[in-house]
Design a protein around this motif. Sequence first.
Motif, PDB file in Angstrom:
ATOM      1  N   GLU A  15      15.221 -15.192 -42.677  1.00 15.08           N
ATOM      2  CA  GLU A  15      14.552 -16.349 -43.280  1.00 15.08           C
ATOM      3  C   GLU A  15      14.410 -17.487 -42.272  1.00 15.08           C
ATOM      4  OE1 GLU A  15      13.681 -16.473 -47.094  1.00 15.08           O
ATOM      5  OE2 GLU A  15      13.452 -14.559 -46.055  1.00 15.08           O
ATOM      6  N   LYS A  18      11.465 -16.710 -40.163  1.00 16.44           N
ATOM      7  CA  LYS A  18      10.221 -17.084 -40.843  1.00 16.44           C
ATOM      8  C   LYS A  18       9.971 -18.582 -40.739  1.00 16.44           C
ATOM      9  CE  LYS A  18      10.310 -13.360 -44.318  1.00 16.44           C
ATOM     10  NZ  LYS A  18      10.371 -13.069 -45.767  1.00 16.44           N
ATOM     11  N   ASN A  98      15.355 -25.297 -48.183  1.00 17.70           N
ATOM     12  CA  ASN A  98      15.302 -23.899 -47.770  1.00 17.70           C
ATOM     13  C   ASN A  98      13.887 -23.515 -47.346  1.00 17.70           C
ATOM     14  OD1 ASN A  98      13.950 -23.806 -50.181  1.00 17.70           O
ATOM     15  ND2 ASN A  98      15.605 -22.783 -51.299  1.00 17.70           N
ATOM     16  N   LEU A  99      13.695 -22.226 -47.062  1.00 17.50           N
ATOM     17  CA  LEU A  99      12.393 -21.745 -46.609  1.00 17.50           C
ATOM     18  C   LEU A  99      11.322 -21.966 -47.661  1.00 17.50           C
ATOM     19  CD1 LEU A  99      10.567 -20.216 -44.590  1.00 17.50           C
ATOM     20  CD2 LEU A  99      11.340 -18.081 -45.673  1.00 17.50           C
TER      21      LEU A  99
END
Length: 583
Positions: A15, A18, A98-99
């Motif tokens: 993640e 990404k 977060n992502l």
Amino acid sequence: MSASFVIAGHDHCSEFAKAELLADELKHSLPNFKVRKLLKPEGDWEDFVSQLIQDQKWDVRTPLQSPIVYRLLGEGNPAGALLGASPTISANPQPVGNLAAFEKLAREYYGVVKTYKASDIEAFVKGNQALLQAESKSVEPSTLKVLVTRSASPFAYHFVLHAALGKIFGETQQLDIILMDEPELVDKMNGLVLELEDCVLPLISSITTHTSAKEAMATNPDFIIHSLSKLIPDNSKEHLSEADIATSISIGKELESACSGSDIKVLVVGAGNAIAAAVLAACCPSIPKECITTLTRLPQSRARASLAARINSKDNIVYPISGSDIVNVVVWGNEDPDVSQALCRKAGALDGPGMYIPVMDVLREPTFVGDNQNTRDLEGNLRPETLLGWVRGRNEALVASRANYQPAALLAKLAAEHLREWTGQDKEANKPPLELYCVGLYQQENLDTYGIPKGIFFSVPVVKENGSFKVYLDAKPSETLLTDIKKATASIVDATQKALDDHGLKLGIHDDDDDGTGADEGEAVTSNPTQGVEGDSNAESNEGTIPDAENTETVSGMSSTILCNLSVVGSHIKCRGCCTVIS
């Protein structure tokens, strides 16, 4: 208004990879977007997060997982706001950085949607792990020794600065700069030394000057940039001066004597580089020929500039592009560029930033890239605004602007790109699914698909695989282009053979067969017993006979030919490195 973000994650987190890819995409698309990446070992993550929460004074009641994304509150303010939603979308962002929150911000505020490829994610994760592993080592990285010939030339001035600024071998790689030129030019070399010293460049560990190949090779360089006397040819014919041939022979012999068996890499730059590379390689048979390449991307670079200018002149272009947004232009030999597989990034309104589409689909005018009546004026001259007019006429235009002009700055930049790709330092995000490079390689076997014979240095489209250049065989050159390739190979074959014959040299092919029937590795075939020059030791072809007996030697009872156009079927040569043929 600029936006500054921080993304933090650990080295085993996909993640986080990404988030890095998305951040790189935003940086490329948005000039005012700034991001700082914090990479931590997985074992240190909990302690890092605890300290981060304390430093930032966040009210977080649940553990934060990798990655964490937060926005810096202002210039000079170390505190940050965790992303949950953009402040412009919600007045009360939730404390979840977060992502998913980062992707939402990119999508709803910046209009950017990132598609992740598994190969890119895996590459970033492995790269992060390798980076931390390298940083954990207590020993300093070894210093690279870089030798530049003709160091009194403008090319050397530009090239050495690229290297010393970390633009080739990395931003932390220490360098020993080794300068070599003729004795009468030692004062000019010393002038370069003085300038480099005054630049206060931290990556330069030492600078030495030498006036002979023997002295220079005694330093055991890791890289040799062999610059020739002319960077651009006087005419379209392959030609190499006697002075350049003599220097290439000297370098090759000393390379064989001092650096045999090393992992040295040689890049030959300038007009006639295919001939110089062949002469040099013939004098150092124990150096694998895949370790010697030639710079052939001058037409490629000019074509990219021409295509970008033409595309930007069109009314339907929403996202203006630069030449760096054009990829997969290739060069066959040292001839005109081939744009049939070229791609263009962010050129269409529906495609958006970061998308690649074929250049020809954007141009929609095939006559622009060809040589036809539409690209020539009434006197038969190529129009300068056309692709070939731009590429072919550039040298003449530059020389007209300044007598005896040589594109030293341009060639130095292209040599830096070539070496950066060769050494794996080109770690850019958002690359096309297939990225082609043009590199002058020694052809270990016949490339029947393209009509290129073995035994010469010739520029072909290549891909990178496991850190090596490998010939790309899925290109589909037109009949016209195949005819041009045939002419280019004939020119290089003739010029190379003449240079070799005139100096009693022969250039063979390493035969890696394990059946014991071929010549031993490094075995020489030479018309002058005092010169250690490698010979060709292929098995005899099963298809016809070798037509020219004068160019044939017998080694270990087997027929061998130099610069032969026939396919060798009975015993294919398999390259051990970067010029392996792939389909």
